[in-house]
Design a protein around this motif. Structure first.
Motif, PDB file in Angstrom:
ATOM      1  N   GLU A  38      16.541   7.630   5.548  1.00  0.00           N
ATOM      2  CA  GLU A  38      15.886   6.868   4.486  1.00  0.00           C
ATOM      3  C   GLU A  38      14.560   7.504   4.066  1.00  0.00           C
ATOM      4  OE1 GLU A  38      17.219   4.146   2.769  1.00  0.00           O
ATOM      5  OE2 GLU A  38      18.926   4.992   3.838  1.00  0.00           O
ATOM      6  N   PHE A  39      13.812   8.043   5.024  1.00  0.00           N
ATOM      7  CA  PHE A  39      12.561   8.734   4.684  1.00  0.00           C
ATOM      8  C   PHE A  39      12.843   9.958   3.822  1.00  0.00           C
ATOM      9  CE2 PHE A  39      10.219   6.487   8.155  1.00  0.00           C
ATOM     10  CZ  PHE A  39       9.111   6.120   7.410  1.00  0.00           C
ATOM     11  N   ILE A  40      13.883  10.697   4.180  1.00  0.00           N
ATOM     12  CA  ILE A  40      14.233  11.881   3.391  1.00  0.00           C
ATOM     13  C   ILE A  40      14.617  11.480   1.975  1.00  0.00           C
ATOM     14  CG2 ILE A  40      15.928  13.735   3.142  1.00  0.00           C
ATOM     15  CD1 ILE A  40      15.945  13.961   6.200  1.00  0.00           C
ATOM     16  N   VAL A  67       5.029   0.673  13.035  1.00  0.00           N
ATOM     17  CA  VAL A  67       4.110   1.587  12.365  1.00  0.00           C
ATOM     18  C   VAL A  67       4.695   2.997  12.398  1.00  0.00           C
ATOM     19  CG1 VAL A  67       1.790   2.575  12.329  1.00  0.00           C
ATOM     20  CG2 VAL A  67       2.117   0.192  13.029  1.00  0.00           C
ATOM     21  N   TYR A  68       4.778   3.600  11.230  1.00  0.00           N
ATOM     22  CA  TYR A  68       5.216   4.984  11.115  1.00  0.00           C
ATOM     23  C   TYR A  68       4.027   5.842  10.713  1.00  0.00           C
ATOM     24  CZ  TYR A  68       9.898   2.945  10.951  1.00  0.00           C
ATOM     25  OH  TYR A  68      11.049   2.238  11.237  1.00  0.00           O
ATOM     26  N   CYS A  69       3.905   6.991  11.337  1.00  0.00           N
ATOM     27  CA  CYS A  69       2.869   7.941  10.949  1.00  0.00           C
ATOM     28  C   CYS A  69       3.527   9.116  10.248  1.00  0.00           C
ATOM     29  CB  CYS A  69       2.087   8.426  12.166  1.00  0.00           C
ATOM     30  SG  CYS A  69       0.908   7.203  12.791  1.00  0.00           S
ATOM     31  N   ILE A 122       1.099   8.073  -3.791  1.00  0.00           N
ATOM     32  CA  ILE A 122       2.382   8.692  -4.139  1.00  0.00           C
ATOM     33  C   ILE A 122       3.418   8.412  -3.058  1.00  0.00           C
ATOM     34  CG2 ILE A 122       3.555  10.894  -4.475  1.00  0.00           C
ATOM     35  CD1 ILE A 122       0.991  11.945  -5.774  1.00  0.00           C
ATOM     36  N   PHE A 123       3.030   8.629  -1.788  1.00  0.00           N
ATOM     37  CA  PHE A 123       3.965   8.386  -0.694  1.00  0.00           C
ATOM     38  C   PHE A 123       4.271   6.899  -0.550  1.00  0.00           C
ATOM     39  CE2 PHE A 123       3.982  12.292   2.284  1.00  0.00           C
ATOM     40  CZ  PHE A 123       4.118  13.135   1.190  1.00  0.00           C
ATOM     41  N   GLY A 124       3.249   6.059  -0.727  1.00  0.00           N
ATOM     42  CA  GLY A 124       3.471   4.619  -0.621  1.00  0.00           C
ATOM     43  C   GLY A 124       4.488   4.133  -1.630  1.00  0.00           C
ATOM     44  N   ALA A 125       4.343   4.565  -2.878  1.00  0.00           N
ATOM     45  CA  ALA A 125       5.282   4.155  -3.923  1.00  0.00           C
ATOM     46  C   ALA A 125       6.694   4.638  -3.614  1.00  0.00           C
ATOM     47  CB  ALA A 125       4.816   4.698  -5.276  1.00  0.00           C
ATOM     48  N   ALA A 126       6.807   5.853  -3.066  1.00  0.00           N
ATOM     49  CA  ALA A 126       8.127   6.403  -2.755  1.00  0.00           C
ATOM     50  C   ALA A 126       8.773   5.682  -1.572  1.00  0.00           C
ATOM     51  CB  ALA A 126       8.003   7.898  -2.458  1.00  0.00           C
ATOM     52  N   PHE A 171      12.145   1.153   1.881  1.00  0.00           N
ATOM     53  CA  PHE A 171      11.765   0.314   3.016  1.00  0.00           C
ATOM     54  C   PHE A 171      11.152  -0.992   2.516  1.00  0.00           C
ATOM     55  CE2 PHE A 171      11.987   4.506   4.819  1.00  0.00           C
ATOM     56  CZ  PHE A 171      12.411   4.316   6.120  1.00  0.00           C
ATOM     57  N   ARG A 172      11.190  -1.990   3.378  1.00  0.00           N
ATOM     58  CA  ARG A 172      10.577  -3.278   3.050  1.00  0.00           C
ATOM     59  C   ARG A 172       9.063  -3.121   2.913  1.00  0.00           C
ATOM     60  NH1 ARG A 172      14.024  -7.660   4.242  1.00  0.00           N
ATOM     61  NH2 ARG A 172      15.943  -7.038   5.333  1.00  0.00           N
TER      62      ARG A 172
END
Length: 232
Positions: free
Chosen positions: A137-139, A169-171, A186-190, A195-196
């Motif tokens: 999902e991160f990819i 918590v993910y780093c 940018i990463f937050g929006a993606a 993810f929830r």
């Protein structure tokens, strides 16, 4: 963690001495903690088992079964994220739990051994690798960003376990050529497209190689993309 250190129980045979324990570890024994989830008042809470001494060659199936059973019975009922947290715990435990041997040895003294507990003052095991589902999902979330951005050089992701908390918590470690701060948004929006919104993520600058969090993330996390390989 310096002022209010976390106390963790250890589970070892009753007849062991401190010297017996050291020899067992030297022979290949490991301390493993198994995640499990219990829902209380509709909210799922994530916990870890005591640090269980697993001897070399010993099967951990009984521990997997025990803690997955707890999650299966008591974890699902959380209306808010209960099933998701339960599945996450079951997956992590089924993969073998978290090896905390180095941390136990760093923090356990003879007094703590007699009490069968240690104070988690110093940590080596700060992250564990994300499970296959989360990694995928991160990819999917970040690929549209890093594939079209030559400024991004490397991304590493780890699931944070350094402190006891009820929040996942993910780093995310990022190495970029310039303007690191712009990637928070940018990463937050993606990420929140996959993810929830209750998911918590922290962005770390991989160039800060004197930061212990960065060092441990590089050692213990998953590399999502590494364009620096092509530069070598």
């Amino acid at each position: 963690m310096e002022d209010e250190c976390i106390k963790r129980r250890i589970k070892i045979p009753d007849d062991y001495t401190f010297e017996n324990l050291k020899k067992e570890i030297d022979n290949g024994g490991r301390f493993i903690m198994f995640p499990y989830t219990i829902s209380i008042l509709a909210f799922p809470l994530s916990f870890f088992s005591p640090a269980i001494l697993v001897k070399k060659g010993e099967s951990i199936s009984k521990y997997k079964w025990r803690y997955n059973l707890i999650s299966s019975i008591f974890g699902w009922w959380g209306v808010i994220l209960g099933p998701w947290a339960t599945v996450k715990s079951i997956r992590s435990t089924s993969k073998g739990g978290v090896d905390v041997t180095d941390d136990v040895l760093l923090n356990l003294d003879e007094a703590g051994f007699e009490l069968r507990e240690f104070e988690w003052r110093v940590s080596r095991q700060t992250f564990c690798k994300v499970d296959k589902w989360d990694k995928r999902e991160f990819i999917k979330a970040l690929a549209p960003v890093y594939e079209n951005d030559s400024n991004i050089r490397k991304i590493v992701i780890g699931y944070y376990i350094g402190e006891s908390c009820d929040t996942n918590v993910y780093c995310i470690g990022l190495d970029c050529v310039w303007n690191f701060n712009k990637y928070y948004d940018i990463f937050g929006a993606a990420i929140y497209t996959r993810f929830r919104e209750s998911t918590v993520f922290l962005l770390l600058d991989l160039k800060q190689n004197e930061d212990y969090m960065v060092v441990y993330l590089l050692e213990q996390g998953d590399v999502i993309v590494d364009k620096t390989i092509c530069e070598q």
